[in-house]
Write a protein that holds these residues in place. Structure first.
Motif, PDB file in Angstrom:
ATOM      1  N   ALA A  20       0.828  -1.207   0.000  1.00 51.73           N
ATOM      2  CA  ALA A  20       0.000   0.000   0.000  1.00 51.73           C
ATOM      3  C   ALA A  20       0.865   1.261   0.000  1.00 51.73           C
ATOM      4  CB  ALA A  20      -0.928  -0.002   1.212  1.00 51.73           C
ATOM      5  N   ILE A  21       1.934   1.273   0.797  1.00 46.86           N
ATOM      6  CA  ILE A  21       2.842   2.420   0.807  1.00 46.86           C
ATOM      7  C   ILE A  21       3.470   2.602  -0.572  1.00 46.86           C
ATOM      8  CG2 ILE A  21       5.014   3.287   1.754  1.00 46.86           C
ATOM      9  CD1 ILE A  21       4.261   1.901   4.393  1.00 46.86           C
ATOM     10  N   GLY A  22       3.828   1.492  -1.212  1.00 50.21           N
ATOM     11  CA  GLY A  22       4.422   1.564  -2.539  1.00 50.21           C
ATOM     12  C   GLY A  22       3.461   2.112  -3.577  1.00 50.21           C
TER      13      GLY A  22
ATOM     14  N   VAL B 117       2.075   6.523  -7.182  1.00 47.66           N
ATOM     15  CA  VAL B 117       1.152   7.543  -7.704  1.00 47.66           C
ATOM     16  C   VAL B 117       1.760   8.931  -7.558  1.00 47.66           C
ATOM     17  CG1 VAL B 117      -1.094   8.626  -7.358  1.00 47.66           C
ATOM     18  CG2 VAL B 117      -0.893   6.130  -7.318  1.00 47.66           C
ATOM     19  N   VAL B 118       2.367   9.202  -6.396  1.00 44.49           N
ATOM     20  CA  VAL B 118       2.996  10.510  -6.191  1.00 44.49           C
ATOM     21  C   VAL B 118       4.136  10.718  -7.180  1.00 44.49           C
ATOM     22  CG1 VAL B 118       4.335  11.882  -4.558  1.00 44.49           C
ATOM     23  CG2 VAL B 118       2.328  10.633  -3.765  1.00 44.49           C
ATOM     24  N   THR B 119       4.942   9.669  -7.392  1.00 46.10           N
ATOM     25  CA  THR B 119       6.053   9.776  -8.344  1.00 46.10           C
ATOM     26  C   THR B 119       5.540  10.025  -9.759  1.00 46.10           C
ATOM     27  OG1 THR B 119       7.409   8.297  -7.002  1.00 46.10           O
ATOM     28  CG2 THR B 119       8.056   8.572  -9.295  1.00 46.10           C
ATOM     29  N   ALA B 120       4.483   9.315 -10.139  1.00 48.13           N
ATOM     30  CA  ALA B 120       3.928   9.495 -11.479  1.00 48.13           C
ATOM     31  C   ALA B 120       3.427  10.916 -11.693  1.00 48.13           C
ATOM     32  CB  ALA B 120       2.803   8.489 -11.710  1.00 48.13           C
TER      33      ALA B 120
ATOM     34  N   GLY C  31       6.155  13.092 -13.953  1.00 47.73           N
ATOM     35  CA  GLY C  31       5.640  13.073 -15.313  1.00 47.73           C
ATOM     36  C   GLY C  31       5.913  11.811 -16.112  1.00 47.73           C
ATOM     37  N   ASN C  32       6.393  10.749 -15.481  1.00 50.73           N
ATOM     38  CA  ASN C  32       6.610   9.481 -16.187  1.00 50.73           C
ATOM     39  C   ASN C  32       5.566   8.466 -15.742  1.00 50.73           C
ATOM     40  OD1 ASN C  32       7.564   9.296 -13.599  1.00 50.73           O
ATOM     41  ND2 ASN C  32       9.448   8.213 -14.124  1.00 50.73           N
ATOM     42  N   ALA C  33       4.297   8.883 -15.851  1.00 49.50           N
ATOM     43  CA  ALA C  33       3.210   8.101 -15.287  1.00 49.50           C
ATOM     44  C   ALA C  33       3.135   6.701 -15.882  1.00 49.50           C
ATOM     45  CB  ALA C  33       1.883   8.823 -15.489  1.00 49.50           C
ATOM     46  N   ARG C  34       3.312   6.587 -17.195  1.00 50.38           N
ATOM     47  CA  ARG C  34       3.139   5.279 -17.836  1.00 50.38           C
ATOM     48  C   ARG C  34       4.169   4.275 -17.338  1.00 50.38           C
ATOM     49  NH1 ARG C  34       1.021   4.042 -23.773  1.00 50.38           N
ATOM     50  NH2 ARG C  34       1.535   1.824 -23.895  1.00 50.38           N
ATOM     51  N   GLN C  35       5.427   4.675 -17.318  1.00 48.59           N
ATOM     52  CA  GLN C  35       6.467   3.754 -16.877  1.00 48.59           C
ATOM     53  C   GLN C  35       6.360   3.455 -15.389  1.00 48.59           C
ATOM     54  OE1 GLN C  35      10.170   5.519 -18.234  1.00 48.59           O
ATOM     55  NE2 GLN C  35      10.220   4.076 -19.942  1.00 48.59           N
ATOM     56  N   THR C  36       6.027   4.470 -14.587  1.00 46.51           N
ATOM     57  CA  THR C  36       5.911   4.251 -13.150  1.00 46.51           C
ATOM     58  C   THR C  36       4.782   3.282 -12.839  1.00 46.51           C
ATOM     59  OG1 THR C  36       6.781   6.451 -12.707  1.00 46.51           O
ATOM     60  CG2 THR C  36       5.574   5.380 -10.931  1.00 46.51           C
TER      61      THR C  36
ATOM     62  N   LEU D 104      13.155   0.518 -16.950  1.00 46.08           N
ATOM     63  CA  LEU D 104      12.075   1.189 -16.238  1.00 46.08           C
ATOM     64  C   LEU D 104      12.597   1.866 -14.982  1.00 46.08           C
ATOM     65  CD1 LEU D 104       9.127  -1.328 -16.541  1.00 46.08           C
ATOM     66  CD2 LEU D 104       9.528   0.767 -17.819  1.00 46.08           C
ATOM     67  N   PRO D 105      11.885   2.890 -14.504  1.00 46.60           N
ATOM     68  CA  PRO D 105      12.388   3.634 -13.346  1.00 46.60           C
ATOM     69  C   PRO D 105      12.335   2.807 -12.070  1.00 46.60           C
ATOM     70  CG  PRO D 105      10.178   4.364 -13.931  1.00 46.60           C
ATOM     71  CD  PRO D 105      10.615   3.434 -15.012  1.00 46.60           C
TER      72      PRO D 105
END
Length: 449
Positions: free
Chosen positions: A227-229, A234-237, A241-246, A280-281
């Motif tokens: 859940a933390i991940g 979501v915050v990282t995406a 701005g790398n929503a798709r890869q994240t 991937l990131p």
């Protein structure tokens, strides 16, 4: 009434039993295939040539249950591919495990106790159909691509010699079937160890209070890290701005990173090395630590991660707080008659088992490389395809299209550390739980009144 009494009684039950087992297997495979397909699509593997996407999804599911995938091909003696990957995309496996456990338990609902023969029969039928599914999965996780060589010298040589390079991948049958069977048995054992809803044979009833509270508490901790991940992903995406890869990482390998963070927070160490591109990131401190100098092995620990990013020290208090909560939860779900030392020992054993399983699940061995007449092929040709075939874990390969990633838990220090943490958290959690009332418990004042 007389005619009904003489009707055959075993056949309908046997048929229903096989249908129940089929439902468990199909539900698990469907969940894993859906998560794998969405994650691979986000990772950009949907544009593979020759209709290879379904085979890549099958290969990802095979990896998720512990299998390995080998890549081979080339163009005779002029071009060669040497690659293979053994790594579990744990988001895919976790989805399948949760769905299979839920379907299996729903078939046993409204029961407090089950017969030993009935339970063994259900497990045996599920295992038989699962083995058949693994064989079919292995057959489906195979594909061969015909690809261009790329630009420059490779293309010139290929045109002159009439080369038609091919690269293919296939799931290793014995590994996928053997470890996949062990994976199912671990899932079923974990289901009965964790869930209060799982009915047990009478002979095992005295042991449920010994195993289930601590097992459920550690399972809650592992889900807490997932859940933390998800929140961090979501915050990282949104922020980077790398929503798709994240989100591809979230759907394919989130527990790999989250549960590794749990082990590192307890002081465990992973050893490994990363060369080439990862694709991937992943957290930058982890990638930087794994990029050890040539010929050296990197150590992933709390100290080495903190050397790259001081915020990594937060892994220690997070692990401590969550494990203390696990100790409290385990004691709160146990009878008050259990002494404090037993709470501590049970949580110590459960934590050690959890870390050992995390070590097996997060183990990575991936090597990928290709050459044409000794010249490496880059992203534009076979290298890019090989990276896509390797899936989200490999990503499009950079540079010469060669690389490797290894990551192994050092068990000899991890298990004693985990047991020590569990012993302390179990004792402190029991002390805290002793001050909290339990649901349905009658206060002593009511009896004296």
């Amino acid at each position: 009434m007389q005619q009904a009494a003489t009707a055959p009684a075993g056949a309908p039950g046997a048929v229903r039993g096989w249908l129940d087992a089929l439902a468990v297997v199909l539900a698990g495979l469907a969940a894993m295939a859906a998560v794998a397909a969405l994650g691979l699509w986000l990772a950009g593997a949907d544009d593979l040539p020759d209709g290879g996407f379904p085979s890549v999804v099958a290969a990802t599911v095979a990896l998720a249950v512990g299998g390995s995938v080998q890549l081979d091909g080339g163009a005779g003696q002029f071009a060669a591919v040497d690659a293979g990957i053994s790594a579990m995309p744990l988001s895919v496996g976790l989805a399948g495990a949760v769905v299979m456990a839920e379907v299996f338990l729903r078939q046993l609902r409204f029961r407090a106790v089950t017969g030993g023969h009935e339970l063994l029969g259900r497990i045996a039928r599920t295992v038989a159909l699962w083995l058949l599914a693994l064989v079919l999965l292995t057959a489906g996780a195979s594909h061969t691509f015909t690809v261009p060589l790329g630009g420059g010298i490779e293309q010139a040589i290929g045109n002159a010699l009439g080369l038609t390079p091919e690269v293919g991948f296939h799931a290793d049958g014995p590994t996928t079937v053997g470890i996949g069977l062990a994976w199912l048995l671990v899932v079923l054992a974990g289901t009965f160890a964790v869930s209060r809803r799982a009915p047990l044979p009478r002979v095992l009833l005295p042991y449920q209070q010994v195993v289930r509270p601590a097992a459920f508490a550690l399972w809650t901790v592992l889900l807490g890290y997932v859940a933390i991940g998800v929140v961090a992903g979501v915050v990282t995406a949104i922020a980077h701005g790398n929503a798709r890869q994240t989100m591809a990482v979230v759907l394919l390998a989130l527990p790999n990173l989250g549960w590794l963070a749990f082990g590192v927070g307890l002081g465990a160490e992973w050893h490994g090395r990363l060369s080439g591109a990862l694709g991937l990131p992943v957290p930058k401190p982890l990638a930087d630590v794994l990029r050890a100098p040539e010929g050296h092995e990197a150590t992933v620990s709390l100290g080495t991660l903190a050397d790259q990013d001081a915020r990594s020290w937060w892994l220690l208090p997070i692990a401590a707080v969550l494990l203390l909560a696990a100790g409290f939860l385990a004691a709160h779900r146990s009878p008050r008659t259990v002494p404090l030392w037993q709470h501590a020992v049970r949580l110590a054993l459960a934590t050690a088992v959890a870390v050992a399983l995390i070590g097996a699940w997060t183990r990575v061995d991936a090597d990928y490389g290709l050459s044409v007449l000794g010249v490496g092929v880059g992203e534009s040709g076979l290298g890019g395809l090989l990276g896509s075939v390797l899936g989200s874990a490999g990503g499009p390969l950079a540079g010469l299209g060669n690389g490797s990633l290894t990551l192994h838990l050092y068990l000899w220090t991890a298990l004693p550390l985990a047991a020590g943490w569990g012993l302390l958290a179990g004792a402190l959690g029991a002390l805290l739980a002793a001050r909290v009332g339990r649901r349905g418990e009658v206060p002593e004042e009511a009896w004296s009144g």
